[in-house]
Enzyme design. Structure first.
Site, mmCIF file in Angstrom:
data_model
loop_
_atom_site.group_PDB
_atom_site.id
_atom_site.type_symbol
_atom_site.label_atom_id
_atom_site.label_comp_id
_atom_site.label_asym_id
_atom_site.label_seq_id
_atom_site.Cartn_x
_atom_site.Cartn_y
_atom_site.Cartn_z
ATOM 1 N N ASN A 147 19.687 43.172 40.866
ATOM 2 C CA ASN A 147 19.583 42.448 39.619
ATOM 3 C C ASN A 147 20.216 41.115 39.868
ATOM 4 O O ASN A 147 20.423 40.630 38.784
ATOM 5 C CB ASN A 147 19.688 43.293 38.326
ATOM 6 N N ARG A 285 31.658 39.517 33.932
ATOM 7 C CA ARG A 285 32.448 40.709 33.239
ATOM 8 C C ARG A 285 33.366 40.081 32.059
ATOM 9 O O ARG A 285 33.976 39.080 32.354
ATOM 10 C CB ARG A 285 33.242 41.380 34.193
ATOM 11 N N GLN A 314 31.973 48.366 26.093
ATOM 12 C CA GLN A 314 30.838 48.422 25.879
ATOM 13 C C GLN A 314 30.349 49.835 25.623
ATOM 14 O O GLN A 314 30.467 50.685 26.187
ATOM 15 C CB GLN A 314 29.829 47.711 27.101
ATOM 16 N N HIS A 333 24.634 43.509 26.800
ATOM 17 C CA HIS A 333 24.486 43.762 28.330
ATOM 18 C C HIS A 333 23.076 43.781 28.648
ATOM 19 O O HIS A 333 22.625 44.851 29.072
ATOM 20 C CB HIS A 333 25.335 44.325 28.656
HETATM 21 P P1 NDP Z 1 28.391 39.531 45.259
HETATM 22 O O1 NDP Z 1 29.220 40.440 45.802
HETATM 23 O O2 NDP Z 1 27.097 38.717 45.973
HETATM 24 O O3 NDP Z 1 29.227 38.039 44.778
HETATM 25 C C1 NDP Z 1 30.429 38.215 44.348
HETATM 26 C C2 NDP Z 1 31.196 36.896 44.958
HETATM 27 O O4 NDP Z 1 32.249 36.722 44.112
HETATM 28 C C3 NDP Z 1 31.531 36.984 46.417
HETATM 29 O O5 NDP Z 1 30.996 35.859 46.944
HETATM 30 C C4 NDP Z 1 33.019 36.892 46.349
HETATM 31 O O6 NDP Z 1 33.727 36.220 47.520
HETATM 32 C C5 NDP Z 1 33.408 36.071 45.026
HETATM 33 N N1 NDP Z 1 34.737 36.386 44.573
HETATM 34 C C6 NDP Z 1 35.468 37.804 44.561
HETATM 35 N N2 NDP Z 1 36.542 37.277 44.020
HETATM 36 C C7 NDP Z 1 36.586 36.079 43.948
HETATM 37 C C8 NDP Z 1 37.818 35.259 43.392
HETATM 38 N N3 NDP Z 1 38.884 35.874 43.173
HETATM 39 N N4 NDP Z 1 37.213 33.951 43.307
HETATM 40 C C9 NDP Z 1 35.906 33.448 43.594
HETATM 41 N N5 NDP Z 1 35.168 34.121 44.182
HETATM 42 C C10 NDP Z 1 35.557 35.437 44.039
HETATM 43 O O7 NDP Z 1 27.783 40.108 43.919
HETATM 44 P P2 NDP Z 1 26.816 39.325 42.778
HETATM 45 O O8 NDP Z 1 26.454 37.956 42.802
HETATM 46 O O9 NDP Z 1 25.355 40.279 42.882
HETATM 47 O O10 NDP Z 1 27.162 39.917 41.317
HETATM 48 C C11 NDP Z 1 28.744 39.240 40.892
HETATM 49 C C12 NDP Z 1 29.006 40.005 39.699
HETATM 50 O O11 NDP Z 1 28.218 39.817 38.586
HETATM 51 C C13 NDP Z 1 29.227 41.488 39.966
HETATM 52 O O12 NDP Z 1 30.283 42.054 40.556
HETATM 53 C C14 NDP Z 1 29.042 41.795 38.530
HETATM 54 O O13 NDP Z 1 30.351 42.087 37.865
HETATM 55 C C15 NDP Z 1 28.348 41.011 37.813
HETATM 56 N N6 NDP Z 1 26.925 41.411 37.327
HETATM 57 C C16 NDP Z 1 26.709 41.399 36.115
HETATM 58 C C17 NDP Z 1 25.367 41.725 35.765
HETATM 59 C C18 NDP Z 1 24.731 41.687 34.354
HETATM 60 O O14 NDP Z 1 23.870 42.445 34.163
HETATM 61 N N7 NDP Z 1 25.351 40.921 33.703
HETATM 62 C C19 NDP Z 1 24.341 42.326 36.669
HETATM 63 C C20 NDP Z 1 24.671 42.272 38.228
HETATM 64 C C21 NDP Z 1 26.031 41.746 38.330
HETATM 65 P P3 NDP Z 1 33.572 36.688 48.853
HETATM 66 O O15 NDP Z 1 32.746 37.920 49.167
HETATM 67 O O16 NDP Z 1 33.186 35.454 49.645
HETATM 68 O O17 NDP Z 1 35.170 37.320 49.123
#
Ligand code: NDP
Length: 386
Positions: A147, A285, A314, A333
């Site tokens: 998603n 989140r 939630q 959500h």
């Molecule tokens: P990804 O794993 O593709 O991306 C997460 C990114 O966050 C990675 O690039 C990671 O960096 C980066 N990251 C982690 N920690 C940090 C930090 N401290 N500072 C800066 N960047 C950081 O996940 P998605 O993009 O698919 O999803 C992200 C989040 O969105 C999920 O974990 C979830 O919590 C939320 N989400 C919400 C949804 C909703 O319905 N509202 C649905 C889907 C997701 P790197 O990997 O480069 O270390």
């Protein structure tokens, strides 16, 4: 034979749908970057139908029961007397969705000695205490990418609706009014704005790509820098930290997982360094932003708007201050649970279960915890307390 305990949100208040607004879903061949969509052997549901609520059962009942497993589906997840807590002690597999999370705390994991697999039917496994899962040998998997684009679309919608003051203007129409000045006195163009994302993973990068045609200036911060070709293609400005990035931005969108590094990141101190009248969009989140700091910033005008779909806990209680704070564009959500997304995460959940019961590897792309440590995508994007 396994007992699978699946926690889903309630059916619609007027009953499980018998008809739908549209007849089909567009066919998506692959995710951006080439990752394949879920590949279960087959599915027992109609894509486009409501799968994420209790009666939808993620389309899993036939598959599990034909193999002799037991499936318990409930939305009742809070309190010691909940169906979730009553069923948990002899459960082998828990399935939960971030939209209606069954919080798998350390205490609950300790009370579930048979629990071996926790599947997130969606993305974001922060509702599972990952340290406790590691300590108890529980595998945690989620349906990576299912998603991400759904959320990216929601983020762009929320940026536009906040900056252009859409929701209050729509309310004027519903109320029978026509006062243009009421609508436009908080309405701006996005064009030319500085927009930054905290994290440029699957969602963050998709947001950047979707915003590019609006002729805005794009910024990002991430633990790993994007390839130079992408930075050049999108004309991105990279910042070493969130703290360094936010003072430049008119709009900040949060797209990082919740883990010890990001919890409470947007507090009074960080928000005070943002431009006065910036917008904060958080579909990642809730706990990445301090609840009361957000309210204070909206009341003082430090933030012009806050929008998102993630809350803590939630479901949010009726008196949660984010329901009534000024200038917000919150939804429940929902961003990652469109009917389009449900078809993908239901199929991905089935793919994970097929692998689990067949004893074949779960894709690395789906793994968060396995073998007593962070694994797969979890090892890349998450951190633990220890
Ligand atoms: P990804 O794993 O593709 O991306 C997460 C990114 O966050 C990675 O690039 C990671 O960096 C980066 N990251 C982690 N920690 C940090 C930090 N401290 N500072 C800066 N960047 C950081 O996940 P998605 O993009 O698919 O999803 C992200 C989040 O969105 C999920 O974990 C979830 O919590 C939320 N989400 C919400 C949804 C909703 O319905 N509202 C649905 C889907 C997701 P790197 O990997 O480069 O270390």
């Amino acid at each position: 034979m396994a007992k699978v305990l699946c926690v889903l949100y309630d059916d619609p208040t007027d009953g499980y749908p018998t008809t739908y607004a549209r007849d089909d879903l567009p066919v998506i061949d692959a995710y951006p970057g080439g990752q394949t969509l879920p590949t279960p052997k087959t599915v027992d549901f109609t894509p486009g139908h409501l799968l994420g609520s209790v009666s939808g059962e993620l389309g899993l009942r036939r598959f599990l029961e034909e193999r002799g497993h037991t499936l318990v589906v409930t939305s009742d997840k809070e309190g010691a007397d909940s169906v979730f807590d009553r069923e948990l002690p002899d459960t082998d597999v828990v399935i939960s969705q971030p939209f209606w999370p069954a919080y798998l705390t350390a205490e609950r994991i300790a009370k579930a000695p048979k629990l071996k697999l926790a599947v997130t039917a969606g993305i974001g496994s922060d509702h599972v205490d990952l340290d406790a899962a590691i300590a108890h040998g529980v595998t945690v998997a989620e349906v990576t990418y299912c998603n991400s684009i759904s959320v990216a679309e929601h983020v762009v919608m929320m940026i536009l609706s906040q900056v252009r003051n859409y929701i209050p203007s729509h309310q004027v129409v519903l109320d029978g009014g026509w006062n243009i000045a009421d609508c436009v006195s908080r309405s701006y163009d996005v064009e030319g704005m500085q927009i930054g994302t905290v994290a440029a993973g699957r969602i963050g990068l998709a947001v950047l790509r979707r915003l590019k045609p609006f002729d805005v200036h794009l910024h990002y911060t991430d633990r790993h820098r994007l390839p130079r070709e992408i930075e050049e293609e999108l004309n991105l400005t990279w910042h070493a930290s969130t703290q360094e990035m936010v003072p430049f931005c008119d709009v900040v969108t949060v797209n990082a997982p919740l883990h010890p590094e990001t919890e409470g990141l947007f507090d009074d101190k960080l928000i005070s360094t943002m431009k006065r009248g910036a917008y904060l969009i958080n579909t990642a989140r809730a706990k990445i932003a301090d609840r009361d700091s957000v309210v204070r910033a909206l009341e003082s005008g430090q933030l012009a708007g806050y929008a998102g779909d993630v809350w803590y806990p939630q479901p949010a209680p009726a008196d949660h201050p984010w329901r009534t704070m000024p200038h917000h564009g919150m939804t429940p959500h929902i961003s990652g649970s469109s009917l389009s997304a449900q078809a993908r995460y239901a199929a991905g959940t089935r793919e994970i279960l097929e692998a689990w019961f067949d004893g074949t590897p779960i894709r690395d792309e789906y793994l968060i915890v396995q073998g007593g440590g962070l694994a797969g995508v979890g090892a890349h994007s998450y951190s633990t307390r220890t």
